[in-house]
Scaffold this active site. Sequence first.
Site, PDB file in Angstrom:
ATOM      1  N   ALA A  97       0.262  -1.538   0.055  1.00  0.00           N
ATOM      2  CA  ALA A  97      -0.219  -0.167  -0.166  1.00  0.00           C
ATOM      3  C   ALA A  97       1.064   1.739   0.562  1.00  0.00           C
ATOM      4  CB  ALA A  97      -0.882  -0.292   1.126  1.00  0.00           C
ATOM      5  N   SER A  98       0.255   2.670   0.424  1.00  0.00           N
ATOM      6  CA  SER A  98       1.339   3.347   0.875  1.00  0.00           C
ATOM      7  C   SER A  98       2.569   3.792   0.992  1.00  0.00           C
ATOM      8  CB  SER A  98      -0.001   4.581   1.240  1.00  0.00           C
ATOM      9  OG  SER A  98      -0.761   4.647   0.761  1.00  0.00           O
ATOM     10  N   THR A  99       2.864   2.082   2.535  1.00  0.00           N
ATOM     11  CA  THR A  99       4.419   2.634   2.675  1.00  0.00           C
ATOM     12  C   THR A  99       5.574   2.001   1.634  1.00  0.00           C
ATOM     13  OG1 THR A  99       3.915   0.267   2.924  1.00  0.00           O
ATOM     14  CG2 THR A  99       3.357   1.452   4.551  1.00  0.00           C
TER      15      THR A  99
ATOM     16  N   ASP B 199      -4.757   7.116   5.070  1.00  0.00           N
ATOM     17  CA  ASP B 199      -3.989   6.104   4.602  1.00  0.00           C
ATOM     18  C   ASP B 199      -4.265   4.915   6.344  1.00  0.00           C
ATOM     19  OD1 ASP B 199      -3.592   5.085   2.377  1.00  0.00           O
ATOM     20  OD2 ASP B 199      -1.835   6.739   2.257  1.00  0.00           O
TER      21      ASP B 199
END
Length: 624
Positions: A321-323, A624
Amino acid sequence: MTNYLDNVDSDWFGKRLSAALTVVIAAFVVLIARLLFLQVIEGGELRRLSEINSIRLRSVDAPRGLIYDIHNRLMADNRPSYDLSITVKDAHPLEQTIEKLSQYTGLDEAQFWERLEKARGTRAYKPVLLKPDIGRDALAAIEVNRWDLPGILVNVSPRRDYIFSPSSAHLLGYMGEISVEELKSTIYNDYKSGDYIGKYGIERVNEDWLRGKRGGQQVEVNATGQVVRVLNTVDAIPGHNIILSIDQSLQQTAEKLLADLAGAAVAVDPSNGQILAMASSPSFDQNAFISGMSHDEWNALISDPQHPLENKAIQAEYPPASTYKIIVAAAGLEEGVIDEKTSFFCPGFLKFGNRTYRCWKKWGHGEVDVLKALSESCDVYFYKVGLELGVDRLAWYANAFGLGEPTGVDLDNEEGGLIPTAQWKKKRMGVSWQKGETLSIAIGQGFNLATPLQMAMVAAAVGNGGMRYRPMIVKTIRTADGQTMYESVPQVAGRLPISQKNLWIVREGLFQAVNDRHGTAWRSRLEGMAMSGKTGTAQVAGRRDDAAEGENDWGSIKDHAWFVAYAPRENPRIAVAVMVEHGEHGSSAAAPVAAEMIRFHLSGGQPKADASLDVAPRTSAEGD
């Protein structure tokens, strides 16, 4: 009158006869004396010897090496186990002996016969293990009736005891009885039926260090197979002790924070790659594998939809994901696609082809530069950077950050995740890569997969200035008397392919994500501890729009929640990755867990005054 008998010959004969009588009488005296000696003086000893059947060799198990945490806190110990065995040669009549044994102890007779059936073909004078760890009550019953149980033996052997179980279960692993297939393997040449070996985790990987060397005894046994006396002993050599890099207090803190959740939390030392904690939830009781588990208990364990036997930190793979935006930002900066001042306008979506790709913030972020994009996790910004880079350049950087292959941690069964390329898709699916798929990849979705440990190592490398270390758990191995046999040293796995200037930009964006009021992890900031981090929300396939609030069927409803972080901002002492399955938002589910782990570690293991995590409901600034 002349006496013909009184002559020289008769005199000679008389002397010889007297001598012979003297010898015979003397022999009878010696014989009678010997009989008196054997019957009266040595009678008791000879009577004891008459009962002895044979002299046998008996093995003595070596105490297994102990396992400690980094502060020398004992995690895996040994306790005495009373193991019930039978020597078939001495146990006559066998059927009657088994029946009485079950009657006296209350143990399952069918289980005894099952063990004997498995040992068919074993030499009759070799003891067969009927049941390990029978307990003190059964031991007392056997001792009281020992003369009625020929061939029955109870040996005291060291048995593993996991002190904090179920804590550290996936990390330490567990032991189990060696199987028939394993006995046939050349790996276990020196093992015998009934031995316990490491089956999982540290116990399995370090079996050779922990096992020790078996000893032996030469014993006299009587006709019933019971030991009369020990003639000679060769002492067993204890296994080596292992000191881990794990901080058990931090480990238990992480496990407590993950209680009633499914997921994983990993903490590492960014300066050397040593793992400080590795929690996987839910857990299981390692001691149950030692004491024995019923079929129902085993079936319940393996059929649990939350997979408690899986070490989610290294075996479960999730979209990062956004990591993953940490890597996309670094790649964009290093490739010159963007710089610190490059900005894009985010209206809340990006139209590409005949599709609309949305940002998590439906009304958009407005004008966004790389710092704001990282801090507020703007999807539109990274869509555009990803399109400029392309899937293959993104993959190259992701691989250079350590994704797409196992980290090499000293545990078994580690998964490597997946970083797709155009060639991979063509080979795997027979179709070409589509540019629209790059948009999903750029925000850590699509085919991307990573483990929590991999993402913890990414955070550690970014935090320490770009050095990638191989994660390590075993710190020191010592003999029982304290001699050091192995001492771990930091192992460099590579350097991040990014300049210090560009790395500073990424680090600043991560700092703002936690410490700027509009950052996605603002509510998890720590007073007096400069934490930097990145949230992430991984979409789960099959999500239903009509799902009721709070509904969860473990695999098709809520999104997974991520948070990676390190602290302090400069010269960090801890890096953390937390993944909560179906936690929905990294900001509200994963970030508070990571923040408390960091706070606990940096405060020297001081518990929080208020045990709650103080998690506030997610606001529009925490997408998020």
